[in-house]
Design a protein around this motif. Structure first.
Motif, PDB file in Angstrom:
ATOM      1  N   PRO A 110       0.816  -1.210   0.000  1.00 36.19           N
ATOM      2  CA  PRO A 110       0.000   0.000   0.000  1.00 36.19           C
ATOM      3  C   PRO A 110       0.854   1.266   0.000  1.00 36.19           C
ATOM      4  O   PRO A 110       1.917   1.321   0.604  1.00 36.19           O
ATOM      5  CB  PRO A 110      -0.773  -0.110   1.311  1.00 36.19           C
ATOM      6  CG  PRO A 110       0.114  -0.896   2.221  1.00 36.19           C
ATOM      7  CD  PRO A 110       0.861  -1.847   1.322  1.00 36.19           C
ATOM      8  N   THR A 111       0.356   2.256  -0.705  1.00 35.89           N
ATOM      9  CA  THR A 111       0.902   3.612  -0.664  1.00 35.89           C
ATOM     10  C   THR A 111      -0.270   4.531  -0.364  1.00 35.89           C
ATOM     11  O   THR A 111      -1.316   4.429  -0.998  1.00 35.89           O
ATOM     12  CB  THR A 111       1.560   4.008  -2.001  1.00 35.89           C
ATOM     13  OG1 THR A 111       2.705   3.198  -2.214  1.00 35.89           O
ATOM     14  CG2 THR A 111       1.964   5.475  -2.003  1.00 35.89           C
ATOM     15  N   MET A 112      -0.095   5.409   0.599  1.00 39.74           N
ATOM     16  CA  MET A 112      -1.117   6.398   0.918  1.00 39.74           C
ATOM     17  C   MET A 112      -0.537   7.786   0.668  1.00 39.74           C
ATOM     18  O   MET A 112       0.608   8.054   1.048  1.00 39.74           O
ATOM     19  CB  MET A 112      -1.564   6.258   2.373  1.00 39.74           C
ATOM     20  CG  MET A 112      -2.305   4.970   2.629  1.00 39.74           C
ATOM     21  SD  MET A 112      -2.800   4.795   4.341  1.00 39.74           S
ATOM     22  CE  MET A 112      -1.236   4.404   5.081  1.00 39.74           C
ATOM     23  N   ILE A 113      -1.325   8.610   0.019  1.00 42.34           N
ATOM     24  CA  ILE A 113      -0.911   9.984  -0.246  1.00 42.34           C
ATOM     25  C   ILE A 113      -1.931  10.899   0.403  1.00 42.34           C
ATOM     26  O   ILE A 113      -3.129  10.794   0.136  1.00 42.34           O
ATOM     27  CB  ILE A 113      -0.791  10.266  -1.752  1.00 42.34           C
ATOM     28  CG1 ILE A 113       0.219   9.298  -2.394  1.00 42.34           C
ATOM     29  CG2 ILE A 113      -0.374  11.711  -1.985  1.00 42.34           C
ATOM     30  CD1 ILE A 113       0.339   9.427  -3.897  1.00 42.34           C
ATOM     31  N   LEU A 114      -1.451  11.785   1.255  1.00 40.16           N
ATOM     32  CA  LEU A 114      -2.308  12.742   1.947  1.00 40.16           C
ATOM     33  C   LEU A 114      -2.313  14.049   1.160  1.00 40.16           C
ATOM     34  O   LEU A 114      -1.255  14.625   0.888  1.00 40.16           O
ATOM     35  CB  LEU A 114      -1.794  12.972   3.367  1.00 40.16           C
ATOM     36  CG  LEU A 114      -2.633  13.866   4.259  1.00 40.16           C
ATOM     37  CD1 LEU A 114      -3.999  13.239   4.525  1.00 40.16           C
ATOM     38  CD2 LEU A 114      -1.915  14.120   5.582  1.00 40.16           C
ATOM     39  N   PHE A 115      -3.508  14.472   0.775  1.00 36.36           N
ATOM     40  CA  PHE A 115      -3.689  15.724   0.044  1.00 36.36           C
ATOM     41  C   PHE A 115      -4.298  16.755   0.976  1.00 36.36           C
ATOM     42  O   PHE A 115      -5.213  16.455   1.735  1.00 36.36           O
ATOM     43  CB  PHE A 115      -4.635  15.529  -1.148  1.00 36.36           C
ATOM     44  CG  PHE A 115      -4.063  14.698  -2.254  1.00 36.36           C
ATOM     45  CD1 PHE A 115      -3.475  15.300  -3.354  1.00 36.36           C
ATOM     46  CD2 PHE A 115      -4.120  13.318  -2.193  1.00 36.36           C
ATOM     47  CE1 PHE A 115      -2.945  14.523  -4.374  1.00 36.36           C
ATOM     48  CE2 PHE A 115      -3.602  12.535  -3.210  1.00 36.36           C
ATOM     49  CZ  PHE A 115      -3.006  13.138  -4.306  1.00 36.36           C
ATOM     50  N   SER A 116      -3.780  17.965   0.906  1.00 32.59           N
ATOM     51  CA  SER A 116      -4.330  19.083   1.646  1.00 32.59           C
ATOM     52  C   SER A 116      -4.577  20.203   0.651  1.00 32.59           C
ATOM     53  O   SER A 116      -3.648  20.632  -0.049  1.00 32.59           O
ATOM     54  CB  SER A 116      -3.351  19.537   2.730  1.00 32.59           C
ATOM     55  OG  SER A 116      -3.878  20.612   3.466  1.00 32.59           O
ATOM     56  N   ASP A 117      -5.822  20.634   0.540  1.00 34.13           N
ATOM     57  CA  ASP A 117      -6.219  21.655  -0.428  1.00 34.13           C
ATOM     58  C   ASP A 117      -5.786  21.288  -1.845  1.00 34.13           C
ATOM     59  O   ASP A 117      -5.301  22.128  -2.599  1.00 34.13           O
ATOM     60  CB  ASP A 117      -5.670  23.025  -0.030  1.00 34.13           C
ATOM     61  CG  ASP A 117      -6.236  23.514   1.288  1.00 34.13           C
ATOM     62  OD1 ASP A 117      -7.425  23.265   1.539  1.00 34.13           O
ATOM     63  OD2 ASP A 117      -5.484  24.134   2.069  1.00 34.13           O
ATOM     64  N   GLY A 118      -5.910  20.004  -2.188  1.00 38.37           N
ATOM     65  CA  GLY A 118      -5.606  19.533  -3.536  1.00 38.37           C
ATOM     66  C   GLY A 118      -4.138  19.290  -3.828  1.00 38.37           C
ATOM     67  O   GLY A 118      -3.795  18.836  -4.912  1.00 38.37           O
ATOM     68  N   GLU A 119      -3.268  19.579  -2.876  1.00 38.12           N
ATOM     69  CA  GLU A 119      -1.826  19.405  -3.066  1.00 38.12           C
ATOM     70  C   GLU A 119      -1.315  18.260  -2.197  1.00 38.12           C
ATOM     71  O   GLU A 119      -1.805  18.045  -1.086  1.00 38.12           O
ATOM     72  CB  GLU A 119      -1.072  20.692  -2.688  1.00 38.12           C
ATOM     73  CG  GLU A 119      -1.487  21.909  -3.492  1.00 38.12           C
ATOM     74  CD  GLU A 119      -1.086  21.816  -4.949  1.00 38.12           C
ATOM     75  OE1 GLU A 119       0.008  21.264  -5.237  1.00 38.12           O
ATOM     76  OE2 GLU A 119      -1.862  22.284  -5.806  1.00 38.12           O
ATOM     77  N   ILE A 120      -0.284  17.558  -2.667  1.00 35.34           N
ATOM     78  CA  ILE A 120       0.296  16.468  -1.893  1.00 35.34           C
ATOM     79  C   ILE A 120       1.009  17.038  -0.669  1.00 35.34           C
ATOM     80  O   ILE A 120       1.867  17.915  -0.787  1.00 35.34           O
ATOM     81  CB  ILE A 120       1.276  15.638  -2.741  1.00 35.34           C
ATOM     82  CG1 ILE A 120       0.514  14.928  -3.869  1.00 35.34           C
ATOM     83  CG2 ILE A 120       2.018  14.617  -1.875  1.00 35.34           C
ATOM     84  CD1 ILE A 120       1.399  14.174  -4.839  1.00 35.34           C
ATOM     85  N   ALA A 121       0.628  16.530   0.494  1.00 33.91           N
ATOM     86  CA  ALA A 121       1.235  16.979   1.749  1.00 33.91           C
ATOM     87  C   ALA A 121       2.149  15.919   2.342  1.00 33.91           C
ATOM     88  O   ALA A 121       3.113  16.243   3.041  1.00 33.91           O
ATOM     89  CB  ALA A 121       0.146  17.345   2.760  1.00 33.91           C
ATOM     90  N   GLY A 126       3.760   1.569   2.706  1.00 34.08           N
ATOM     91  CA  GLY A 126       3.693   0.467   3.654  1.00 34.08           C
ATOM     92  C   GLY A 126       2.627   0.706   4.709  1.00 34.08           C
ATOM     93  O   GLY A 126       1.935   1.714   4.706  1.00 34.08           O
ATOM     94  N   VAL A 127       2.523  -0.261   5.608  1.00 29.74           N
ATOM     95  CA  VAL A 127       1.522  -0.191   6.672  1.00 29.74           C
ATOM     96  C   VAL A 127       2.067   0.647   7.816  1.00 29.74           C
ATOM     97  O   VAL A 127       3.216   0.493   8.218  1.00 29.74           O
ATOM     98  CB  VAL A 127       1.162  -1.605   7.175  1.00 29.74           C
ATOM     99  CG1 VAL A 127       0.185  -1.543   8.330  1.00 29.74           C
ATOM    100  CG2 VAL A 127       0.589  -2.439   6.036  1.00 29.74           C
ATOM    101  N   ARG A 128       1.237   1.551   8.320  1.00 34.58           N
ATOM    102  CA  ARG A 128       1.584   2.380   9.474  1.00 34.58           C
ATOM    103  C   ARG A 128       0.523   2.220  10.539  1.00 34.58           C
ATOM    104  O   ARG A 128      -0.611   1.859  10.258  1.00 34.58           O
ATOM    105  CB  ARG A 128       1.668   3.863   9.089  1.00 34.58           C
ATOM    106  CG  ARG A 128       2.745   4.203   8.120  1.00 34.58           C
ATOM    107  CD  ARG A 128       4.096   4.354   8.808  1.00 34.58           C
ATOM    108  NE  ARG A 128       5.143   4.637   7.870  1.00 34.58           N
ATOM    109  CZ  ARG A 128       5.535   5.854   7.509  1.00 34.58           C
ATOM    110  NH1 ARG A 128       4.952   6.908   8.030  1.00 34.58           N
ATOM    111  NH2 ARG A 128       6.498   6.008   6.633  1.00 34.58           N
TER     112      ARG A 128
END
Length: 143
Positions: A110-121, A126-128
């Motif tokens: 798994p890869t998770m990408i956190l977006f804030s206001d449409g931008e990558i933050a 991996g698992v967290r």
């Protein structure tokens, strides 16, 4: 002009005024972010993904695959985060949406990408622990 005609004209003017006020109220709420759904959003296309990341202030995109064991371990955590936070959880199946995964440079799941206001933050590979992910979401204002 007769009394009846004047009365009708007054009513028309009052209705016009009410409609204008309603339109102003709708315009005033355009800048307010939508409340995130309480369950993960399963992404159907690149356009749908773009819509989700633009609609919500904070979005955690979970790039996963059905055959991935660690992804399955992470699934209940993502569901809990959807219920407990005001961040939207977007589930992206990398087998179905390979182009979207490539666009976001997902090389493993798994890869998770956190977006804030449409931008990558933030990018998480991996698992967290849930607490680690929650801390990142809170940092971006998705409490």
């Amino acid at each position: 002009m007769s009394e009846t005609s004047e009365k009708i004209e007054q009513i028309r003017e009052q209705k016009r005024s009410e409609i204008e006020q309603e339109n102003e109220n709708l315009t005033d709420t355009e800048g307010i972010a939508e409340e995130a759904p309480a369950e993960p959003v399963h992404i159907r296309s690149a356009d749908h993904f773009q819509e989700v990341t633009n609609t919500y202030d904070v979005v955690l995109a979970d790039f996963h695959a059905e055959w991935c064991g660690p992804c399955k371990m992470l699934e209940p955590v993502v569901e809990e985060l959807a219920e407990e936070t005001n961040a939207a959880m977007a589930k992206v199946d990398v087998d179905d949406l390979q182009g979207l995964a490539q666009e976001h440079r997902v090389q493993g799941v798994p890869t998770m990408i956190l977006f804030s206001d449409g931008e990558i933050a933030e990018r998480i590979v991996g698992v967290r622990e849930k607490s680690d992910i929650l801390r990142l979401i809170h940092r971006e204002g998705g409490a």
